[in-house]
Design a protein around this motif. Structure first.
Motif, short mmCIF file in Angstrom:
data_model
loop_
_atom_site.label_atom_id
_atom_site.label_comp_id
_atom_site.label_asym_id
_atom_site.label_seq_id
_atom_site.Cartn_x
_atom_site.Cartn_y
_atom_site.Cartn_z
N UNK A 1 0.80 -1.21 0.00
CA UNK A 1 0.00 0.00 0.00
C UNK A 1 0.84 1.26 0.00
N UNK A 2 0.20 2.41 -0.24
CA UNK A 2 0.94 3.66 -0.38
C UNK A 2 1.19 4.43 0.92
N UNK A 3 0.59 3.98 2.05
CA UNK A 3 0.67 4.80 3.26
C UNK A 3 2.11 4.85 3.76
N UNK A 4 2.60 6.08 3.96
CA UNK A 4 3.99 6.29 4.35
C UNK A 4 4.08 7.35 5.43
N UNK A 5 4.86 7.06 6.46
CA UNK A 5 5.17 8.02 7.51
C UNK A 5 6.58 8.55 7.26
N UNK A 6 6.72 9.87 7.22
CA UNK A 6 8.02 10.48 6.95
C UNK A 6 8.60 11.08 8.22
N UNK A 7 9.91 10.90 8.39
CA UNK A 7 10.65 11.48 9.51
C UNK A 7 11.70 12.41 8.92
N UNK A 8 11.68 13.68 9.31
CA UNK A 8 12.49 14.71 8.66
C UNK A 8 13.97 14.64 9.02
N UNK A 9 14.30 14.06 10.17
CA UNK A 9 15.70 14.03 10.56
C UNK A 9 15.90 13.26 11.85
N UNK A 10 17.16 12.92 12.17
CA UNK A 10 17.42 12.16 13.39
C UNK A 10 17.06 12.91 14.66
N UNK A 11 17.03 14.25 14.58
CA UNK A 11 16.68 15.04 15.75
C UNK A 11 15.26 14.78 16.23
N UNK A 12 14.37 14.39 15.31
CA UNK A 12 13.00 14.06 15.69
C UNK A 12 12.99 12.86 16.64
N UNK A 13 13.75 11.83 16.28
CA UNK A 13 13.82 10.64 17.13
C UNK A 13 14.46 10.99 18.47
N UNK A 14 15.52 11.79 18.41
CA UNK A 14 16.19 12.20 19.65
C UNK A 14 15.28 13.00 20.55
N UNK A 15 14.51 13.90 19.96
CA UNK A 15 13.60 14.73 20.76
C UNK A 15 12.53 13.88 21.43
N UNK A 16 11.96 12.92 20.68
CA UNK A 16 10.91 12.07 21.24
C UNK A 16 11.47 11.09 22.26
N UNK A 17 12.73 10.72 22.09
CA UNK A 17 13.37 9.84 23.07
C UNK A 17 13.57 10.57 24.40
N UNK A 18 13.98 11.83 24.31
CA UNK A 18 14.22 12.61 25.54
C UNK A 18 12.92 13.09 26.17
N UNK A 19 11.92 13.32 25.35
CA UNK A 19 10.64 13.83 25.86
C UNK A 19 9.51 13.08 25.17
N UNK A 20 9.22 11.86 25.60
CA UNK A 20 8.23 11.02 24.93
C UNK A 20 6.80 11.35 25.35
N UNK A 21 6.32 12.52 24.96
CA UNK A 21 4.97 12.95 25.33
C UNK A 21 4.13 13.17 24.08
N UNK A 22 2.82 13.09 24.25
CA UNK A 22 1.91 13.37 23.14
C UNK A 22 2.07 14.81 22.67
N UNK A 23 2.27 15.73 23.62
CA UNK A 23 2.42 17.13 23.27
C UNK A 23 3.64 17.34 22.35
#
Length: 436
Positions: free
Chosen positions: A46-68
């Motif tokens: 299927x065509x559904x794709x989630x894009x991640x703009x950079x490694x900083x996104x993963x780092x940010x969510x790792x340090x602050x894993x909140x919905x906000x």
């Protein structure tokens, strides 16, 4: 050529997605910041794709894993999706009535995979789209119902028109056939409310939270009532007044910018459609008492409200869950969901006699799906009215609500009550009249 550090981060990101894919196994992919695709299942087509703009996104969510934090990255485009809506993605996560889960992942392997991202800097996310005041509304001293309502409803009439029906009805539609379009389902909803209230020519109808005037105009035109609508949204009021004038209903319909607590007079019938969620749990007894005081001795009251599942006895008054706080902050400040059992208790304690309770859960799942699809189809125009970040938040909100109703974590009921059990209600012996 990417640097050795970039190569390590890309390799770690691919490993992370592969670990997630082992648990989820869904028909979707993740596009990493170098453009490469990593499947989230064994047979992705299927065509559904989630894009991640950079490694900083993963780092940010790792340090602050909140919905906000997740919402901010999504709103600013650092996390994106294409090839479908979030409803499509959510349905895959809940196949055959079972929710996909990341439970069972090897925690040691997961921590080792995430370690390279721990110190990766991330772009600062802005917090400019949330409500700036007390989002819970639980403090009566600080509660501002007008500010709550205007934050949500005064975005832009043109924005709402992109996904609502022609009558601008912003509440659960009623599908007499699941294949009906939104306009038909909303007309059927307005008519069902009027029939449940057994409206008759000349009766006085109060619509608490009248929105853009859909119900008061429908009731006046098709049932001959004298309707009065109240709202705290200035943009809704302006639109509704223009509609009343355009339809030539000035002699039958009046509208005010007014809180329910300040309404005076007596009404034969009262409707509250999608407003009960705004008043806050602590205000329910006061609200029911006010409606009781406005209703004529032989009157009927219809309460149409989103509901939550019945909580444990010790739940009330506890802190809001993270997803509830996110909705309060970005979409509905001051709102809280009651459960249907407590709503009925509150009605009876105020003196009402409850006659009918009808569940519309799947109707709202369908309504929000259509809203989400219509807003997504009008992406560029929506961004022109409210900006890209707000548009993104709203698409995700409508998708999330549709999924919540589909899964049963959110419910909605229409409850019909008369003023008192001491007087025989002016109702037929059965509900057969509603369907003829």
């Amino acid at each position: 050529m990417p640097s050795a550090r970039d190569a390590r981060l890309l390799s770690a990101a691919r490993k992370l997605v592969e670990l997630i894919a082992e648990r989820l196994d869904i028909d979707a992919s993740v596009r990493l910041w170098d453009g490469s695709l990593v499947p989230l299942g064994e047979a992705v087509g299927g065509p559904f794709t989630i894009s991640i703009a950079g490694p900083g996104v993963i780092g940010s969510l790792l340090r602050r894993p909140t919905i906000d934090n997740l919402i901010r990255h999504y709103a600013e485009g650092r996390i994106d999706f294409e090839g479908g809506t979030l409803i499509d993605f959510g349905r895959q996560l809940n196949r055959n009535g079972r929710s996909a889960s990341l439970k069972g992942m090897n925690k040691l392997v997961l921590l080792k995979t995430l370690a390279p991202f721990l110190l990766v800097p991330a772009d600062r996310t802005a917090d400019v789209h949330g409500f700036s005041g007390d989002i819970t509304g639980r403090s009566q001293r600080r509660r501002d119902n007008k500010a709550f309502v205007q934050f949500h409803y005064d975005l832009s009439n043109e924005f709402y028109a992109l996904f609502l029906d022609p009558e601008m009805v912003y509440s659960c539609a009623y599908f007499t056939d699941w294949g009906n379009d939104l306009a038909t389902a909303q007309r059927d909803k307005l008519d069902m409310i009027c029939r449940k209230l057994r409206l008759k020519p000349g009766e006085r109808l109060l619509d608490i939270g009248c929105g853009w005037g859909g119900l008061v105009c429908h009731a006046a035109r098709h049932y001959g009532v004298r309707a009065h609508g109240i709202t705290l949204s200035e943009k809704q009021l302006g639109y509704a007044r223009e509609k009343v004038k355009r339809l030539g209903l000035e002699g039958q319909v009046t509208l005010d910018l007014q809180d329910y607590s300040s309404v005076r007079g007596t009404f034969d019938k009262i409707a509250s459609v999608g407003m009960y969620e705004h008043i806050g749990l602590a205000n329910i007894p006061r609200y029911m008492a006010k409606v009781q005081s406005l209703l004529a001795p032989d009157g009927l009251f219809l309460n149409h409200a989103i509901s939550r599942r019945a909580p444990r006895p010790s739940w009330r008054g506890r802190r809001m869950r993270p997803e509830q706080r996110a909705i309060a902050k970005y979409i509905f400040p001051g709102g809280e969901l009651d459960d249907i059992g407590h709503s009925i208790v509150a009605m009876e304690r105020a003196g009402f006699e409850v006659h009918d309770v009808e569940a519309w859960r799947l109707h709202y799942a369908r309504t929000c799906q259509l809203w989400c699809e219509r807003l997504t189809a009008n992406r560029e125009r929506a961004i022109a009215f409210v900006g890209e970040e707000k548009y993104r938040i709203w698409v995700a909100y409508l998708a999330g609500v549709s999924l919540a109703f589909s899964r049963g974590t959110a419910r909605i009921y229409q409850t019909l009550a008369s003023k008192s059990a001491k007087r025989p209600p002016k109702l037929p012996p059965t509900r057969a009249d509603l369907y003829h």
